[in-house]
Design a protein around this motif. Structure first.
Motif, PDB file in Angstrom:
ATOM      1  N   THR A 370      45.839  29.921  31.336  1.00  0.00           N
ATOM      2  CA  THR A 370      46.906  30.339  31.990  1.00  0.00           C
ATOM      3  C   THR A 370      47.333  31.841  31.855  1.00  0.00           C
ATOM      4  O   THR A 370      47.807  32.664  32.802  1.00  0.00           O
ATOM      5  N   TYR A 371      47.367  32.206  30.339  1.00  0.00           N
ATOM      6  CA  TYR A 371      47.632  33.784  30.069  1.00  0.00           C
ATOM      7  C   TYR A 371      46.755  34.805  30.721  1.00  0.00           C
ATOM      8  O   TYR A 371      47.091  35.778  31.504  1.00  0.00           O
ATOM      9  N   ILE A 372      45.541  34.214  30.924  1.00  0.00           N
ATOM     10  CA  ILE A 372      44.501  35.218  31.524  1.00  0.00           C
ATOM     11  C   ILE A 372      44.679  35.372  33.015  1.00  0.00           C
ATOM     12  O   ILE A 372      44.667  36.467  33.461  1.00  0.00           O
ATOM     13  N   GLY A 373      45.308  34.134  33.547  1.00  0.00           N
ATOM     14  CA  GLY A 373      45.528  34.107  34.948  1.00  0.00           C
ATOM     15  C   GLY A 373      46.801  35.134  35.422  1.00  0.00           C
ATOM     16  O   GLY A 373      46.851  35.441  36.538  1.00  0.00           O
ATOM     17  N   HIS A 374      47.667  35.357  34.438  1.00  0.00           N
ATOM     18  CA  HIS A 374      48.893  35.925  34.662  1.00  0.00           C
ATOM     19  C   HIS A 374      48.082  37.410  35.165  1.00  0.00           C
ATOM     20  O   HIS A 374      49.237  38.088  35.964  1.00  0.00           O
ATOM     21  N   PHE A 375      47.258  37.753  34.611  1.00  0.00           N
ATOM     22  CA  PHE A 375      46.602  38.982  35.033  1.00  0.00           C
ATOM     23  C   PHE A 375      45.560  38.988  36.359  1.00  0.00           C
ATOM     24  O   PHE A 375      45.554  39.536  37.439  1.00  0.00           O
ATOM     25  N   SER A 376      44.568  37.990  36.110  1.00  0.00           N
ATOM     26  CA  SER A 376      43.423  37.896  36.996  1.00  0.00           C
ATOM     27  C   SER A 376      43.778  37.231  38.354  1.00  0.00           C
ATOM     28  O   SER A 376      43.226  37.701  39.444  1.00  0.00           O
ATOM     29  N   ARG A 377      44.742  36.678  38.372  1.00  0.00           N
ATOM     30  CA  ARG A 377      45.289  35.973  39.620  1.00  0.00           C
ATOM     31  C   ARG A 377      45.938  36.926  40.527  1.00  0.00           C
ATOM     32  O   ARG A 377      45.876  36.672  41.968  1.00  0.00           O
ATOM     33  N   HIS A 378      46.500  38.150  40.074  1.00  0.00           N
ATOM     34  CA  HIS A 378      47.207  39.077  41.059  1.00  0.00           C
ATOM     35  C   HIS A 378      46.612  40.345  40.700  1.00  0.00           C
ATOM     36  O   HIS A 378      46.782  41.253  41.838  1.00  0.00           O
ATOM     37  N   ILE A 379      45.877  40.642  39.939  1.00  0.00           N
ATOM     38  CA  ILE A 379      45.197  42.059  39.880  1.00  0.00           C
ATOM     39  C   ILE A 379      43.770  42.266  40.317  1.00  0.00           C
ATOM     40  O   ILE A 379      42.876  41.709  39.833  1.00  0.00           O
ATOM     41  N   VAL A 380      43.784  42.555  41.694  1.00  0.00           N
ATOM     42  CA  VAL A 380      42.445  42.182  42.257  1.00  0.00           C
ATOM     43  C   VAL A 380      41.407  43.555  42.083  1.00  0.00           C
ATOM     44  O   VAL A 380      42.026  44.740  41.749  1.00  0.00           O
ATOM     45  N   PRO A 381      40.004  43.285  42.259  1.00  0.00           N
ATOM     46  CA  PRO A 381      39.115  44.213  42.136  1.00  0.00           C
ATOM     47  C   PRO A 381      39.305  45.405  42.816  1.00  0.00           C
ATOM     48  O   PRO A 381      39.877  45.269  44.211  1.00  0.00           O
ATOM     49  N   GLY A 382      39.293  46.527  42.428  1.00  0.00           N
ATOM     50  CA  GLY A 382      39.838  47.822  43.173  1.00  0.00           C
ATOM     51  C   GLY A 382      40.990  48.344  42.876  1.00  0.00           C
ATOM     52  O   GLY A 382      41.460  49.429  43.356  1.00  0.00           O
ATOM     53  N   ALA A 383      41.756  47.556  42.140  1.00  0.00           N
ATOM     54  CA  ALA A 383      43.306  47.979  41.874  1.00  0.00           C
ATOM     55  C   ALA A 383      43.255  49.164  40.911  1.00  0.00           C
ATOM     56  O   ALA A 383      42.331  49.290  40.017  1.00  0.00           O
TER      57      ALA A 383
END
Length: 447
Positions: A370-383
């Motif tokens: 869940t904690y990793i998902g707080h980043f990976s679900r919303h910061i997309v490649p190219g950000a």
């Protein structure tokens, strides 16, 4: 203008996720409790998130029911999951294999006629294929060797360190290139390699020692020429692939006018501590290089008493610190493991964000997922990471702007008190309170 918040708390071993909104109002001179966000100040471009598909992960996955396999795949690669786009895996065996192996063990076979990828085809490639099916796109794959074949090494074995014998440097370079091409022939999108996993660690598992000069000479005189010969110079080469306390020295020792074009990035692990300043030093001196986190896990040998909250916070703390220092991609260690923290052929067990009881077909999604998902679900490649300042060191924070213009803030509070925050952005202010021990992601849609 409203910012959506997704917050996670973990109290008495129970996870709770909540959603809320913060409305922006004109700034009337806010000074206290401010977190300033500057979208016009841009830093590194971020390439994405992922995890290692080891033989251990693939074997564990194969023992689960179809229903549980789908749960695991959706958690990592589904549109409502962590949305990983990167994969790391090992060239030949690592400690997280069922045993030692090499694709070829014949010192006379310079044509690779005996080269055999059956071990990869049994567990690693099927899981990779399933991941890509779930994601609906190709994964960007990194290949990493833990050791050359035994006959190429000074100690005559895969384990216990040893070094690459000088007379086998050209052969080993060709071997790596052949491995890449064999993966490509099976439809794998190999985009990156590292030269050696943990090149100064003498381990009881697969390992090989390279001094900085040895790594440089191997790259310059053997590996890169072999890649040119095989038409593989589009594959990004990353050096070091070890802990952060020496990342700056290694980069300085290897990258010069001659090797600069051969090195696309510097890879690093977390096992020796934060050393975010070391990552920042590499970013400052070599601003065009990728800085890729390629491995981290909660080792049972060191953190056996830590709970899920401490483990999850370890991940978020390191991700935020590395991001703010210039990290361009994050690749976790094992995608999943069994309930022992393996299989591992030397008993080097560890935690993973997904753990599986293969006897009873039970999947445990840890808080770290869940904690990793707080980043990976919303910061997309190219950000792109953007400017941010904060009023207290009790708040851990980073900020990104996605390619569509949306903004993503990730805040973490490891204290036992709530943290009130006033977010200042383009002359507007929004209030938010970060609960005790919580992580939160704020998303502001593009205008």
């Amino acid at each position: 203008m409203k910012m959506k918040w997704i917050s996670t708390t973990y109290v008495e071993e129970k996870k709770q996720q909540t959603e809320s909104e913060s409305a922006f109002q004109p700034d009337k001179g806010t000074e206290m409790l401010a977190v300033n966000v500057y979208p016009g100040v841009e830093y590194q471009t971020f390439d994405g998130f992922g995890a290692a598909i080891t033989e251990a992960a693939g074997h564990t996955f194969s023992l689960m029911s179809a229903e549980k396999q789908k749960q695991i795949l959706d958690a990592y690669y589904g549109k409502d999951g962590n949305r990983y786009n990167l994969v790391r895996t090992h060239i030949d065996s690592s400690d997280f294999s069922l045993g030692q192996y090499a694709a070829m063990n014949d010192p006379e076979d310079r044509e690779f006629r005996s080269f055999d990828l059956s071990r990869d085809e049994q567990y690693i490639l099927p899981l990779l294929n399933r991941a890509e099916e779930t994601a609906g796109r190709k994964m960007q794959v990194m290949l990493t060797p833990w050791s050359p074949p035994s006959f190429m090494k000074s100690n005559g074995q895969r384990v216990g360190g040893g070094s690459l014998l000088p007379e086998y440097r050209a052969f080993w370079a060709d071997y790596i290139c052949h491995y890449i091409k064999e993966y490509q022939s099976r439809g794998v999108n190999v985009e990156m390699i590292t030269i050696q996993n943990e090149p100064i660690a003498v381990q009881k598992w697969d390992s090989c020692i390279y001094t900085a000069e040895e790594e440089k000479v191997f790259l310059r005189n053997f590996l890169y020429p072999a890649m040119e010969k095989n038409g593989l110079t589009d594959i990004a080469v990353n050096i070091w692939d070890h802990n952060k306390e020496r990342v700056f020295e290694r980069a300085c020792d290897i990258i010069d006018e001659e090797t600069d074009r051969m090195v696309q990035g510097v890879a690093f692990h977390w096992y020796s501590g934060d050393h975010f300043e070391g990552v920042q030093l590499v970013r400052d001196k070599f601003p065009q290089k990728k800085l890729i986190f390629t491995e981290g896990c909660v080792e049972y040998s060191r953190f056996s008493d830590a709970g899920q909250l401490e483990n999850a916070q370890m991940y978020a703390h390191d991700i935020i610190g590395n991001m703010n220092a210039g990290m361009t991609a994050f690749i976790d260690w094992n995608l999943l493991l069994n309930k022992q923290g393996g299989p591992n052929h030397v008993g080097n067990f560890c935690d993973a964000p997904v753990m599986c009881d293969t006897d009873n077909d039970i999947v445990q999604e840890k808080l770290s997922l869940t904690y990793i998902g707080h980043f990976s679900r919303h910061i997309v490649p190219g950000a792109k990471r953007i400017g941010l300042s904060k009023y207290t060191d009790k708040l851990e924070a980073t900020a990104f702007k996605n390619p569509d213009g949306s903004l993503v803030l990730v805040f973490m509070n490891r204290t036992n008190k709530e943290l009130p925050i006033k977010i200042r952005l383009n002359g507007q202010v929004a209030d938010f309170t970060l609960p005790t021990g919580a992580i939160a992601t704020g998303i502001l849609p593009a205008e």
